[in-house]
Motif scaffolding. Structure first.
Motif, PDB file in Angstrom:
ATOM      1  N   GLU A   1       0.830  -1.207   0.000  1.00 36.16           N
ATOM      2  CA  GLU A   1       0.000   0.000   0.000  1.00 36.16           C
ATOM      3  C   GLU A   1       0.867   1.260   0.000  1.00 36.16           C
ATOM      4  O   GLU A   1       0.607   2.200  -0.745  1.00 36.16           O
ATOM      5  CB  GLU A   1      -0.931  -0.003   1.209  1.00 36.16           C
ATOM      6  CG  GLU A   1      -1.732   1.265   1.392  1.00 36.16           C
ATOM      7  CD  GLU A   1      -2.757   1.523   0.282  1.00 36.16           C
ATOM      8  OE1 GLU A   1      -3.296   2.635   0.238  1.00 36.16           O
ATOM      9  OE2 GLU A   1      -3.008   0.626  -0.537  1.00 36.16           O
TER      10      GLU A   1
ATOM     11  N   GLN B   1       3.959   1.513  -1.085  1.00 41.06           N
ATOM     12  CA  GLN B   1       4.608   1.577  -2.396  1.00 41.06           C
ATOM     13  C   GLN B   1       3.638   2.099  -3.451  1.00 41.06           C
ATOM     14  O   GLN B   1       4.023   2.911  -4.307  1.00 41.06           O
ATOM     15  CB  GLN B   1       5.134   0.206  -2.793  1.00 41.06           C
ATOM     16  CG  GLN B   1       6.303  -0.238  -1.950  1.00 41.06           C
ATOM     17  CD  GLN B   1       6.683  -1.678  -2.196  1.00 41.06           C
ATOM     18  OE1 GLN B   1       6.132  -2.349  -3.064  1.00 41.06           O
ATOM     19  NE2 GLN B   1       7.644  -2.168  -1.434  1.00 41.06           N
ATOM     20  N   ARG B   2       2.384   1.665  -3.398  1.00 38.47           N
ATOM     21  CA  ARG B   2       1.380   2.133  -4.356  1.00 38.47           C
ATOM     22  C   ARG B   2       1.151   3.632  -4.200  1.00 38.47           C
ATOM     23  O   ARG B   2       1.097   4.370  -5.191  1.00 38.47           O
ATOM     24  CB  ARG B   2       0.059   1.381  -4.170  1.00 38.47           C
ATOM     25  CG  ARG B   2      -1.001   1.754  -5.218  1.00 38.47           C
ATOM     26  CD  ARG B   2      -2.364   1.207  -4.860  1.00 38.47           C
ATOM     27  NE  ARG B   2      -2.909   1.811  -3.651  1.00 38.47           N
ATOM     28  CZ  ARG B   2      -3.442   3.045  -3.593  1.00 38.47           C
ATOM     29  NH1 ARG B   2      -3.491   3.806  -4.657  1.00 38.47           N
ATOM     30  NH2 ARG B   2      -3.922   3.514  -2.460  1.00 38.47           N
ATOM     31  N   LEU B   3       1.048   4.110  -2.965  1.00 40.28           N
ATOM     32  CA  LEU B   3       0.858   5.534  -2.716  1.00 40.28           C
ATOM     33  C   LEU B   3       2.016   6.354  -3.272  1.00 40.28           C
ATOM     34  O   LEU B   3       1.814   7.402  -3.882  1.00 40.28           O
ATOM     35  CB  LEU B   3       0.712   5.801  -1.215  1.00 40.28           C
ATOM     36  CG  LEU B   3      -0.596   5.350  -0.580  1.00 40.28           C
ATOM     37  CD1 LEU B   3      -0.489   5.402   0.938  1.00 40.28           C
ATOM     38  CD2 LEU B   3      -1.747   6.189  -1.069  1.00 40.28           C
TER      39      LEU B   3
ATOM     40  N   ARG C   1       4.076   5.536  -5.711  1.00 42.46           N
ATOM     41  CA  ARG C   1       4.102   5.483  -7.178  1.00 42.46           C
ATOM     42  C   ARG C   1       3.002   6.318  -7.824  1.00 42.46           C
ATOM     43  O   ARG C   1       3.185   6.841  -8.918  1.00 42.46           O
ATOM     44  CB  ARG C   1       3.949   4.038  -7.659  1.00 42.46           C
ATOM     45  CG  ARG C   1       5.205   3.216  -7.560  1.00 42.46           C
ATOM     46  CD  ARG C   1       5.074   1.918  -8.332  1.00 42.46           C
ATOM     47  NE  ARG C   1       3.843   1.206  -8.045  1.00 42.46           N
ATOM     48  CZ  ARG C   1       3.690   0.273  -7.114  1.00 42.46           C
ATOM     49  NH1 ARG C   1       4.713  -0.066  -6.364  1.00 42.46           N
ATOM     50  NH2 ARG C   1       2.532  -0.322  -6.931  1.00 42.46           N
ATOM     51  N   THR C   2       1.857   6.446  -7.170  1.00 38.26           N
ATOM     52  CA  THR C   2       0.692   7.049  -7.827  1.00 38.26           C
ATOM     53  C   THR C   2       0.358   8.459  -7.359  1.00 38.26           C
ATOM     54  O   THR C   2      -0.543   9.074  -7.925  1.00 38.26           O
ATOM     55  CB  THR C   2      -0.557   6.165  -7.637  1.00 38.26           C
ATOM     56  OG1 THR C   2      -0.840   6.026  -6.246  1.00 38.26           O
ATOM     57  CG2 THR C   2      -0.351   4.793  -8.260  1.00 38.26           C
ATOM     58  N   HIS C   3       1.050   8.979  -6.356  1.00 36.64           N
ATOM     59  CA  HIS C   3       0.739  10.311  -5.835  1.00 36.64           C
ATOM     60  C   HIS C   3       1.985  11.182  -5.767  1.00 36.64           C
ATOM     61  O   HIS C   3       3.081  10.693  -5.533  1.00 36.64           O
ATOM     62  CB  HIS C   3       0.139  10.220  -4.428  1.00 36.64           C
ATOM     63  CG  HIS C   3      -1.207   9.605  -4.389  1.00 36.64           C
ATOM     64  ND1 HIS C   3      -1.392   8.248  -4.364  1.00 36.64           N
ATOM     65  CD2 HIS C   3      -2.438  10.159  -4.380  1.00 36.64           C
ATOM     66  CE1 HIS C   3      -2.689   7.997  -4.337  1.00 36.64           C
ATOM     67  NE2 HIS C   3      -3.343   9.140  -4.347  1.00 36.64           N
TER      68      HIS C   3
ATOM     69  N   GLU D   1       0.084  15.939  -2.958  1.00 34.68           N
ATOM     70  CA  GLU D   1      -1.235  15.310  -2.876  1.00 34.68           C
ATOM     71  C   GLU D   1      -1.428  14.585  -1.549  1.00 34.68           C
ATOM     72  O   GLU D   1      -2.548  14.441  -1.069  1.00 34.68           O
ATOM     73  CB  GLU D   1      -1.423  14.313  -4.019  1.00 34.68           C
ATOM     74  CG  GLU D   1      -1.490  14.954  -5.378  1.00 34.68           C
ATOM     75  CD  GLU D   1      -1.526  13.939  -6.502  1.00 34.68           C
ATOM     76  OE1 GLU D   1      -2.127  14.267  -7.522  1.00 34.68           O
ATOM     77  OE2 GLU D   1      -0.956  12.839  -6.366  1.00 34.68           O
TER      78      GLU D   1
ATOM     79  N   TRP E   1      11.257  12.044  -2.215  1.00 31.33           N
ATOM     80  CA  TRP E   1      10.786  10.856  -1.500  1.00 31.33           C
ATOM     81  C   TRP E   1      11.963  10.263  -0.733  1.00 31.33           C
ATOM     82  O   TRP E   1      12.559   9.275  -1.132  1.00 31.33           O
ATOM     83  CB  TRP E   1      10.232   9.817  -2.473  1.00 31.33           C
ATOM     84  CG  TRP E   1       8.837  10.075  -2.891  1.00 31.33           C
ATOM     85  CD1 TRP E   1       8.405  10.359  -4.139  1.00 31.33           C
ATOM     86  CD2 TRP E   1       7.672  10.047  -2.069  1.00 31.33           C
ATOM     87  NE1 TRP E   1       7.059  10.533  -4.151  1.00 31.33           N
ATOM     88  CE2 TRP E   1       6.573  10.342  -2.888  1.00 31.33           C
ATOM     89  CE3 TRP E   1       7.450   9.821  -0.714  1.00 31.33           C
ATOM     90  CZ2 TRP E   1       5.277  10.407  -2.405  1.00 31.33           C
ATOM     91  CZ3 TRP E   1       6.163   9.884  -0.237  1.00 31.33           C
ATOM     92  CH2 TRP E   1       5.097  10.168  -1.072  1.00 31.33           C
TER      93      TRP E   1
END
Length: 54
Positions: free
Chosen positions: A22, A24-26, A28-30, A34, A42
């Protein structure tokens, strides 16, 4: 004494595999803005803040 050194796999982990995915997804996508982060990159502190927020 010739045993393996260091931590064993998954020893002293803070997050489980689903939580890591989760985060890692955050990342990559934000964008940091945001997620309301005041970091330029990062880095460790920014990732730690995402983990604390969740």
């Amino acid at each position: 004494m010739s045993g393996k050194r260091g931590r064993k796999p998954d020893e002293q982990r803070v997050l489980d595999a689903a939580q890591e995915a989760e985060v890692q997804r955050l990342i990559r996508t934000h964008l940091r803005g945001e997620l309301r982060l005041d970091f330029a990159l990062w880095g460790r502190a920014a990732v730690g803040e995402v983990i604390r927020q969740r």
